[in-house]
Design an enzyme around this catalytic site. Sequence first.
Site, PDB file in Angstrom:
ATOM      1  N   ARG A 189       0.816  -1.225   0.000  1.00 40.78           N
ATOM      2  CA  ARG A 189       0.000   0.000   0.000  1.00 40.78           C
ATOM      3  C   ARG A 189       0.849   1.274   0.000  1.00 40.78           C
ATOM      4  O   ARG A 189       0.512   2.266   0.655  1.00 40.78           O
ATOM      5  CB  ARG A 189      -0.969   0.045   1.191  1.00 40.78           C
ATOM      6  CG  ARG A 189      -2.146  -0.923   1.221  1.00 40.78           C
ATOM      7  CD  ARG A 189      -3.021  -0.881   0.000  1.00 40.78           C
ATOM      8  NE  ARG A 189      -2.445  -1.705  -1.054  1.00 40.78           N
ATOM      9  CZ  ARG A 189      -2.584  -3.011  -1.167  1.00 40.78           C
ATOM     10  NH1 ARG A 189      -3.324  -3.649  -0.337  1.00 40.78           N
ATOM     11  NH2 ARG A 189      -2.029  -3.679  -2.144  1.00 40.78           N
TER      12      ARG A 189
ATOM     13  N   SER B 253     -10.939   0.161   2.530  1.00 40.81           N
ATOM     14  CA  SER B 253     -10.312  -0.052   3.843  1.00 40.81           C
ATOM     15  C   SER B 253      -9.787   1.274   4.385  1.00 40.81           C
ATOM     16  O   SER B 253      -9.034   1.957   3.701  1.00 40.81           O
ATOM     17  CB  SER B 253      -9.138  -1.025   3.722  1.00 40.81           C
ATOM     18  OG  SER B 253      -9.600  -2.246   3.208  1.00 40.81           O
TER      19      SER B 253
ATOM     20  N   GLU C 153      -5.162   4.236   5.545  1.00 42.17           N
ATOM     21  CA  GLU C 153      -4.750   3.911   4.168  1.00 42.17           C
ATOM     22  C   GLU C 153      -4.976   5.094   3.218  1.00 42.17           C
ATOM     23  O   GLU C 153      -4.139   5.350   2.357  1.00 42.17           O
ATOM     24  CB  GLU C 153      -5.516   2.676   3.681  1.00 42.17           C
ATOM     25  CG  GLU C 153      -5.104   2.248   2.295  1.00 42.17           C
ATOM     26  CD  GLU C 153      -5.825   1.009   1.809  1.00 42.17           C
ATOM     27  OE1 GLU C 153      -5.748  -0.040   2.480  1.00 42.17           O
ATOM     28  OE2 GLU C 153      -6.471   1.094   0.756  1.00 42.17           O
TER      29      GLU C 153
HETATM   30  C1  LIG Z   1     -15.424   0.845  -2.109  1.00 44.25           C
HETATM   31  C2  LIG Z   1     -13.925   0.973  -2.245  1.00 44.25           C
HETATM   32  C3  LIG Z   1     -13.141  -0.154  -2.353  1.00 44.25           C
HETATM   33  C4  LIG Z   1     -11.739  -0.041  -2.492  1.00 44.25           C
HETATM   34  N1  LIG Z   1     -10.981  -1.182  -2.589  1.00 44.25           N
HETATM   35  C5  LIG Z   1      -9.633  -1.092  -2.730  1.00 44.25           C
HETATM   36  C6  LIG Z   1      -8.842  -2.277  -2.834  1.00 44.25           C
HETATM   37  O1  LIG Z   1      -9.348  -3.399  -2.849  1.00 44.25           O
HETATM   38  N2  LIG Z   1      -7.506  -2.142  -2.942  1.00 44.25           N
HETATM   39  C7  LIG Z   1      -6.890  -0.918  -2.958  1.00 44.25           C
HETATM   40  O2  LIG Z   1      -5.663  -0.866  -3.059  1.00 44.25           O
HETATM   41  N3  LIG Z   1      -7.624   0.222  -2.869  1.00 44.25           N
HETATM   42  C8  LIG Z   1      -8.973   0.168  -2.755  1.00 44.25           C
HETATM   43  N4  LIG Z   1      -9.726   1.305  -2.641  1.00 44.25           N
HETATM   44  C9  LIG Z   1      -9.052   2.609  -2.610  1.00 44.25           C
HETATM   45  C10 LIG Z   1      -9.034   3.341  -3.976  1.00 44.25           C
HETATM   46  O3  LIG Z   1     -10.069   2.918  -4.805  1.00 44.25           O
HETATM   47  C11 LIG Z   1      -7.727   3.154  -4.718  1.00 44.25           C
HETATM   48  O4  LIG Z   1      -6.639   3.581  -3.929  1.00 44.25           O
HETATM   49  C12 LIG Z   1      -7.698   3.948  -6.040  1.00 44.25           C
HETATM   50  O5  LIG Z   1      -6.537   3.620  -6.770  1.00 44.25           O
HETATM   51  C13 LIG Z   1      -7.767   5.455  -5.856  1.00 44.25           C
HETATM   52  O6  LIG Z   1      -7.974   6.043  -7.130  1.00 44.25           O
HETATM   53  P1  LIG Z   1      -8.603   7.475  -7.290  1.00 44.25           P
HETATM   54  O7  LIG Z   1      -8.485   7.828  -8.731  1.00 44.25           O
HETATM   55  O8  LIG Z   1      -9.956   7.522  -6.710  1.00 44.25           O
HETATM   56  O9  LIG Z   1      -7.594   8.360  -6.433  1.00 44.25           O
HETATM   57  P2  LIG Z   1      -7.929   9.702  -5.626  1.00 44.25           P
HETATM   58  O10 LIG Z   1      -8.745   9.377  -4.432  1.00 44.25           O
HETATM   59  O11 LIG Z   1      -8.448  10.737  -6.556  1.00 44.25           O
HETATM   60  O12 LIG Z   1      -6.455  10.114  -5.149  1.00 44.25           O
HETATM   61  C14 LIG Z   1      -5.802   9.338  -4.171  1.00 44.25           C
HETATM   62  C15 LIG Z   1      -4.379   9.898  -3.976  1.00 44.25           C
HETATM   63  O13 LIG Z   1      -3.659   9.737  -5.185  1.00 44.25           O
HETATM   64  C16 LIG Z   1      -3.276  11.002  -5.712  1.00 44.25           C
HETATM   65  N5  LIG Z   1      -3.466  10.921  -7.170  1.00 44.25           N
HETATM   66  C17 LIG Z   1      -4.565  10.548  -7.857  1.00 44.25           C
HETATM   67  N6  LIG Z   1      -4.326  10.566  -9.174  1.00 44.25           N
HETATM   68  C18 LIG Z   1      -3.035  10.966  -9.322  1.00 44.25           C
HETATM   69  C19 LIG Z   1      -2.184  11.189 -10.433  1.00 44.25           C
HETATM   70  N7  LIG Z   1      -2.587  11.014 -11.687  1.00 44.25           N
HETATM   71  N8  LIG Z   1      -0.900  11.611 -10.205  1.00 44.25           N
HETATM   72  C20 LIG Z   1      -0.464  11.808  -8.932  1.00 44.25           C
HETATM   73  N9  LIG Z   1      -1.211  11.624  -7.844  1.00 44.25           N
HETATM   74  C21 LIG Z   1      -2.484  11.205  -8.034  1.00 44.25           C
HETATM   75  C22 LIG Z   1      -4.186  12.031  -5.052  1.00 44.25           C
HETATM   76  O14 LIG Z   1      -3.565  13.304  -4.992  1.00 44.25           O
HETATM   77  C23 LIG Z   1      -4.375  11.403  -3.675  1.00 44.25           C
HETATM   78  O15 LIG Z   1      -3.237  11.686  -2.879  1.00 44.25           O
HETATM   79  C24 LIG Z   1     -11.123   1.229  -2.510  1.00 44.25           C
HETATM   80  C25 LIG Z   1     -11.943   2.386  -2.394  1.00 44.25           C
HETATM   81  C26 LIG Z   1     -13.320   2.251  -2.263  1.00 44.25           C
HETATM   82  C27 LIG Z   1     -14.178   3.485  -2.169  1.00 44.25           C
END
Ligand SMILES: Cc1cc2nc3c(=O)[nH]c(=O)nc-3n(C[C@H](O)[C@H](O)[C@H](O)COP(=O)(O)OP(=O)(O)OC[C@H]3O[C@@H](n4cnc5c(N)ncnc54)[C@H](O)[C@@H]3O)c2cc1C
Length: 363
Positions: A176, A253, A355
């Site tokens: 992570r 999580s 996380e």
């Molecule tokens: C219901 C649910 C289930 C989930 N299950 C999992 C799972 O099984 N495993 C897991 O690992 N995660 C899980 N997650 C967490 C999440 O979905 C992942 O971490 C996902 O990759 C986040 O993507 P996002 O585009 O929404 O990022 P955001 O929430 O938009 O950003 C998260 C972080 O990344 C940065 N960021 C985003 N895009 C970029 C970019 N292009 N360049 C630089 N920085 C960037 C942001 O600034 C922030 O710090 C879950 C979330 C939810 C709501």
Amino acid sequence: MSDVYAEPATAGDPTDPATLARYTTLRLGGPAGRLETAENADQIVLKVQEAEDREQAVLVLAGGSNVVIGDQGFAGTVVLVRSRGFQAVAEDVDTVTVRVEAGEPWDDFVAATVERGWSGLECLSGIPGSAGATPIQNVGAYGQEVSETIVAVEAYDRTERRVVRIPAADCGFVYRGSIFKYSDRWVVLTVDFRLTRSPLSGPVRYAELARALGVEVGDRVPLADARATVRKLRAGKGMVLDAADPDTWSVGSFFTNPVLPGDVFEQVRERAADLGQPPNWPGADGTVKVSAAWLIDKAGFAKGYAGPEGVAISSKHTLALTNRSGTASAAALVALAREIRDGVESRFGVTLHPEPVLINCTI
Ligand SMILES: Cc1cc2nc3c(=O)[nH]c(=O)nc-3n(C[C@H](O)[C@H](O)[C@H](O)COP(=O)(O)OP(=O)(O)OC[C@H]3O[C@@H](n4cnc5c(N)ncnc54)[C@H](O)[C@@H]3O)c2cc1C
């Protein structure tokens, strides 16, 4: 352009387009000083540079599924990453290297790889958010992590003010985490994955998934079966986004599984002697990863445990904290997280760490 990430305007002030609650799966976050949308890699770089030239802080936001944004919001510029698409950039008999734009919705991309018979991402089905965010915390689930298939990340380096290609070996991938998490330096523009041409999944590593598929750990199954079964297991735990299900109004999580030195794990076992054995996974270096969900549950925080303003632990998964009223403040969610962290600490002597990335709030 339709925006698959934005939530319906039910969160925050629906008349204010800059209310960040509208762009996060927790439906939390105050206003942005300025909100910009970038629809391709060049625009992402440009919008970030323009904000820097205005001497404004920058927050890059994609699916908003791994952030907790405080009630005061973010005073600088928020750049919404909405680039789309993917293409094969290298192929040989056994593998294909696919370059995906940062804003591509992750699960759409996984579905496309499964349809094409490209093996390697199938167990990561159903995870919300963008492809470009997957390297940030080395997204993982059901026995797969993106670090196993990423070969390189193309990013805008804000320190050097130029676009760089970072090979996977330099991404610092750990459980992570990576060099990108908690760093403002890099903005991910594209990610290259090397996938295997195969109608079958990689060996199934996760016992619960193997059971659901009716196979042994180590067996391979058709890609579509792996994807469908993972999505079904996830949906049962509220881990697939569903606008109608408040158990999914979360960041998945909330706490990582603590990784403990062997002697500390023994102390936890002693403190938990009357409760049974905490689920654990020994690491290569004598460390032991312990189930955070088990620690939380045994410290007295069961599924459904409620905090202020309608925040609560999901009724389907002990690790997910939800804004189930849809109207709570970030302060309320953080208060619940703090109560759980402190409760686990006093019961087992283990400090849980969040996380998601916390922005203008802290537990
Ligand atoms: C219901 C649910 C289930 C989930 N299950 C999992 C799972 O099984 N495993 C897991 O690992 N995660 C899980 N997650 C967490 C999440 O979905 C992942 O971490 C996902 O990759 C986040 O993507 P996002 O585009 O929404 O990022 P955001 O929430 O938009 O950003 C998260 C972080 O990344 C940065 N960021 C985003 N895009 C970029 C970019 N292009 N360049 C630089 N920085 C960037 C942001 O600034 C922030 O710090 C879950 C979330 C939810 C709501």
